[in-house]
Scaffold this active site. Structure first.
Site, PDB file in Angstrom:
ATOM      1  N   ASP A   1       0.861  -1.191   0.000  1.00  0.00           N
ATOM      2  CA  ASP A   1       0.000   0.000   0.000  1.00  0.00           C
ATOM      3  C   ASP A   1       0.890   1.232   0.000  1.00  0.00           C
ATOM      4  O   ASP A   1       2.016   1.167   0.487  1.00  0.00           O
ATOM      5  CB  ASP A   1      -0.889  -0.008   1.261  1.00  0.00           C
ATOM      6  CG  ASP A   1      -2.217   0.667   1.034  1.00  0.00           C
ATOM      7  OD1 ASP A   1      -2.208   1.882   0.742  1.00  0.00           O
ATOM      8  OD2 ASP A   1      -3.254   0.000   1.130  1.00  0.00           O
TER       9      ASP A   1
ATOM     10  N   TYR B   1     -14.343   7.234 -12.883  1.00  0.00           N
ATOM     11  CA  TYR B   1     -14.094   6.118 -11.955  1.00  0.00           C
ATOM     12  C   TYR B   1     -14.685   4.824 -12.519  1.00  0.00           C
ATOM     13  O   TYR B   1     -14.012   3.799 -12.630  1.00  0.00           O
ATOM     14  CB  TYR B   1     -14.691   6.416 -10.571  1.00  0.00           C
ATOM     15  CG  TYR B   1     -14.920   5.179  -9.745  1.00  0.00           C
ATOM     16  CD1 TYR B   1     -13.847   4.542  -9.124  1.00  0.00           C
ATOM     17  CD2 TYR B   1     -16.195   4.603  -9.625  1.00  0.00           C
ATOM     18  CE1 TYR B   1     -14.047   3.372  -8.400  1.00  0.00           C
ATOM     19  CE2 TYR B   1     -16.396   3.444  -8.908  1.00  0.00           C
ATOM     20  CZ  TYR B   1     -15.321   2.833  -8.298  1.00  0.00           C
ATOM     21  OH  TYR B   1     -15.521   1.671  -7.592  1.00  0.00           O
TER      22      TYR B   1
ATOM     23  N   SER C   1     -16.637  -3.682 -10.191  1.00  0.00           N
ATOM     24  CA  SER C   1     -17.774  -3.088  -9.498  1.00  0.00           C
ATOM     25  C   SER C   1     -19.058  -3.247 -10.306  1.00  0.00           C
ATOM     26  O   SER C   1     -19.031  -3.272 -11.546  1.00  0.00           O
ATOM     27  CB  SER C   1     -17.482  -1.595  -9.316  1.00  0.00           C
ATOM     28  OG  SER C   1     -18.643  -0.896  -8.960  1.00  0.00           O
TER      29      SER C   1
ATOM     30  N   LYS D   1     -13.009   1.060 -14.167  1.00  0.00           N
ATOM     31  CA  LYS D   1     -13.363  -0.331 -13.839  1.00  0.00           C
ATOM     32  C   LYS D   1     -13.623  -1.115 -15.134  1.00  0.00           C
ATOM     33  O   LYS D   1     -13.128  -2.224 -15.319  1.00  0.00           O
ATOM     34  CB  LYS D   1     -14.591  -0.393 -12.928  1.00  0.00           C
ATOM     35  CG  LYS D   1     -14.348   0.145 -11.526  1.00  0.00           C
ATOM     36  CD  LYS D   1     -13.401  -0.737 -10.742  1.00  0.00           C
ATOM     37  CE  LYS D   1     -13.073  -0.204  -9.370  1.00  0.00           C
ATOM     38  NZ  LYS D   1     -11.892  -0.805  -8.756  1.00  0.00           N
TER      39      LYS D   1
HETATM   40  C1  WQD Z   1     -26.070   4.102  -1.864  1.00  0.00           C
HETATM   41  C2  WQD Z   1     -27.452   4.706  -1.838  1.00  0.00           C
HETATM   42  C3  WQD Z   1     -27.567   6.979  -2.600  1.00  0.00           C
HETATM   43  C4  WQD Z   1     -25.246   8.766   0.637  1.00  0.00           C
HETATM   44  C5  WQD Z   1     -20.945   3.725  -5.036  1.00  0.00           C
HETATM   45  C6  WQD Z   1     -20.128   3.601  -6.284  1.00  0.00           C
HETATM   46  C7  WQD Z   1     -19.815   2.160  -6.544  1.00  0.00           C
HETATM   47  C8  WQD Z   1     -19.113   1.529  -5.376  1.00  0.00           C
HETATM   48  C9  WQD Z   1     -19.853   1.789  -4.105  1.00  0.00           C
HETATM   49  C10 WQD Z   1     -17.084   2.655  -4.562  1.00  0.00           C
HETATM   50  C11 WQD Z   1     -27.764   5.542  -3.073  1.00  0.00           C
HETATM   51  C12 WQD Z   1     -27.933   6.887  -1.146  1.00  0.00           C
HETATM   52  C13 WQD Z   1     -25.899   7.863  -0.187  1.00  0.00           C
HETATM   53  C14 WQD Z   1     -26.028   9.716   1.365  1.00  0.00           C
HETATM   54  C15 WQD Z   1     -28.032   8.770   0.433  1.00  0.00           C
HETATM   55  N1  WQD Z   1     -17.742   1.882  -5.379  1.00  0.00           N
HETATM   56  N2  WQD Z   1     -27.270   7.864  -0.285  1.00  0.00           N
HETATM   57  N3  WQD Z   1     -27.391   9.665   1.236  1.00  0.00           N
HETATM   58  O1  WQD Z   1     -23.737   5.061  -5.231  1.00  0.00           O
HETATM   59  O2  WQD Z   1     -24.646   2.719  -4.898  1.00  0.00           O
HETATM   60  O3  WQD Z   1     -22.208   3.060  -5.209  1.00  0.00           O
HETATM   61  O4  WQD Z   1     -20.225   3.154  -3.961  1.00  0.00           O
HETATM   62  O5  WQD Z   1     -16.216   2.690  -3.942  1.00  0.00           O
HETATM   63  O6  WQD Z   1     -19.055   2.048  -7.676  1.00  0.00           O
HETATM   64  O7  WQD Z   1     -20.850   4.139  -7.363  1.00  0.00           O
HETATM   65  O8  WQD Z   1     -23.236   3.755  -3.092  1.00  0.00           O
HETATM   66  O9  WQD Z   1     -23.216   4.277  -0.688  1.00  0.00           O
HETATM   67  O10 WQD Z   1     -22.863   6.165  -2.340  1.00  0.00           O
HETATM   68  O11 WQD Z   1     -25.115   5.116  -2.136  1.00  0.00           O
HETATM   69  O12 WQD Z   1     -29.266   8.774   0.345  1.00  0.00           O
HETATM   70  O13 WQD Z   1     -25.493  10.560   2.090  1.00  0.00           O
HETATM   71  O14 WQD Z   1     -27.523   5.609  -0.728  1.00  0.00           O
HETATM   72  O15 WQD Z   1     -28.367   7.922  -3.257  1.00  0.00           O
HETATM   73  O16 WQD Z   1     -29.121   5.348  -3.380  1.00  0.00           O
HETATM   74  P1  WQD Z   1     -23.559   3.719  -4.688  1.00  0.00           P
HETATM   75  P2  WQD Z   1     -23.533   4.860  -2.006  1.00  0.00           P
END
Ligand code: WQD
Length: 343
Positions: free
Chosen positions: A34, A153, A128, A157
């Site tokens: 890392d 991003y 992903s 992938k």
């Molecule tokens: C999940 C849900 C938001 C935050 C992303 C990347 C993916 C992967 C994982 C990353 C969604 C909702 C979120 C908040 C909310 N890789 N939300 N309030 O977008 O599904 O995936 O993370 O490292 O490639 O795209 O995950 O956890 O951001 O969101 O309502 O403050 O939670 O709208 O529906 P996502 P997430």
């Protein structure tokens, strides 16, 4: 069988540290590598504590440095490499695409160059569900067509998937590859010694929830309540981090034991269970007995409405199953946040 050695790039991060624990506990030798660009030593120290392996090798390496990566492959008898070392913030990638393309592509190219030069290396790439974009139908299988990425991003992938496939194909049997497509990894190790450590304001839902519950953030915004889903909030497939980590052990074992059916295979790593944002928030409050301050907010640009995995292929082919309930996972996430706060 002699012990096999697995190099884990990005091994001190959230997923890498959990994977290192599971590999060590399954009897693999692990080399953690890392550059600590997006994490500190907390999880590395946690891995040593959980496994009792004070001698766990740590290499501080920037995977964009091809010579340094080749030196790693010369130093250790590497049978498999799991590649996590990459940037992962969707929004940041939109603002800084070159930074993402340079880092995420160059680091993987270094791994593949080194693996190709050495030969007989099994390569596991952390992909992903983002490669499926907004799917036409759910759940998605591995045959569901990929969609054009909506962020740099996500594009890295997709591109790394193709780069691995092409490289394995051209290697004449010298390299094998597995692509694991993660859905939404959440939670923490039951020991509460390792977990997610986001820098600054978390982008992902669960760290935002736990930080709000502990008082670090004022209020969780639930992005959108007018989606065409049962309760109007988005649905995802939240996969427990330890279950996800175990999938890597199954995949590595499949590769090193020569059980693959194709030279480059792809597996969804999810539960097959859709959970909405609202359901997740309610489950968090209930299982941990805490009240969360939340409000509805406008939709977040780029979010897909609903996506969850069909994990049948990983279940049947690798023998891997997600085992933990969402309640167990949310308990572990909260225990980790409390551990960080010294509570
Ligand atoms: C999940 C849900 C938001 C935050 C992303 C990347 C993916 C992967 C994982 C990353 C969604 C909702 C979120 C908040 C909310 N890789 N939300 N309030 O977008 O599904 O995936 O993370 O490292 O490639 O795209 O995950 O956890 O951001 O969101 O309502 O403050 O939670 O709208 O529906 P996502 P997430």
């Amino acid at each position: 069988m002699s012990k096999k050695t697995v190099l884990v790039s990005g091994g001190a991060g959230f997923i890498g540290s959990h994977v290192s624990v599971e590999l060590l506990q399954a009897g693999y030798d692990v080399v953690v590598a890392d550059n600590f660009s997006n994490c500190d030593r907390t999880c590395f120290e946690g891995v040593k504590k959980i496994t009792g392996r004070e001698d766990l090798p740590l290499e501080i390496v920037d995977f964009c440095d091809e010579a340094a990566v080749k030196a790693l492959f010369a130093k250790y008898p590497i049978d498999a490499v799991i590649h996590f070392a990459a940037y992962k913030a969707v929004g940041e990638s939109v603002a800084k695409p070159l930074m993402y393309y340079r880092n995420n592509l160059q680091s993987f190219l270094s791994v593949l160059e080194a693996a190709q030069e050495k030969g007989n290396v099994n390569v596991l790439f952390s992909s992903s569900a983002t490669v499926y974009g907004e799917p036409d139908a759910v759940p998605v299988t591995e045959d569901t067509p990929r969609k054009p990425a909506t962020s740099p991003y996500g594009n890295t992938k997709t591109m790394c998937e193709d780069i691995l496939r092409d490289t394995v194909k051209a290697s004449g049997g010298k390299l094998k590859g597995i692509l694991l497509r993660y859905f939404n990894p959440i939670g923490a190790h039951p020991s509460a010694l390792i977990g997610e450590l986001p820098r600054g304001v978390p982008n992902n839902l669960v760290p935002f929830i736990t930080q709000t519950a502990i008082g670090k953030r004022e209020c969780l915004s639930i992005f959108g309540n007018d989606y065409p889903t049962p309760d109007g909030t988005c649905q995802r497939d939240y996969i427990d981090i330890v279950d996800l980590a175990k999938a890597h052990v199954y995949a590595v074992t499949r590769m090193v034991e020569g059980k693959m059916k194709e030279e480059c295979e792809v597996f969804n790593v999810g539960t097959g269970r859709p959970v909405s944002v609202m359901e997740l928030v309610n489950a968090f409050e209930k299982v941990n007995g805490v009240k969360l301050n939340w409000k509805f907010a406008p939709r977040r640009p780029g979010d897909v409405t609903a996506i969850w995995a069909d994990p049948t292929k990983a279940n049947n082919e690798m023998g891997w199953h997600a085992t933990r309930t969402i309640e167990e996972t949310l308990k572990a996430a909260w225990a980790w946040e409390c551990h960080l706060a010294g509570k």
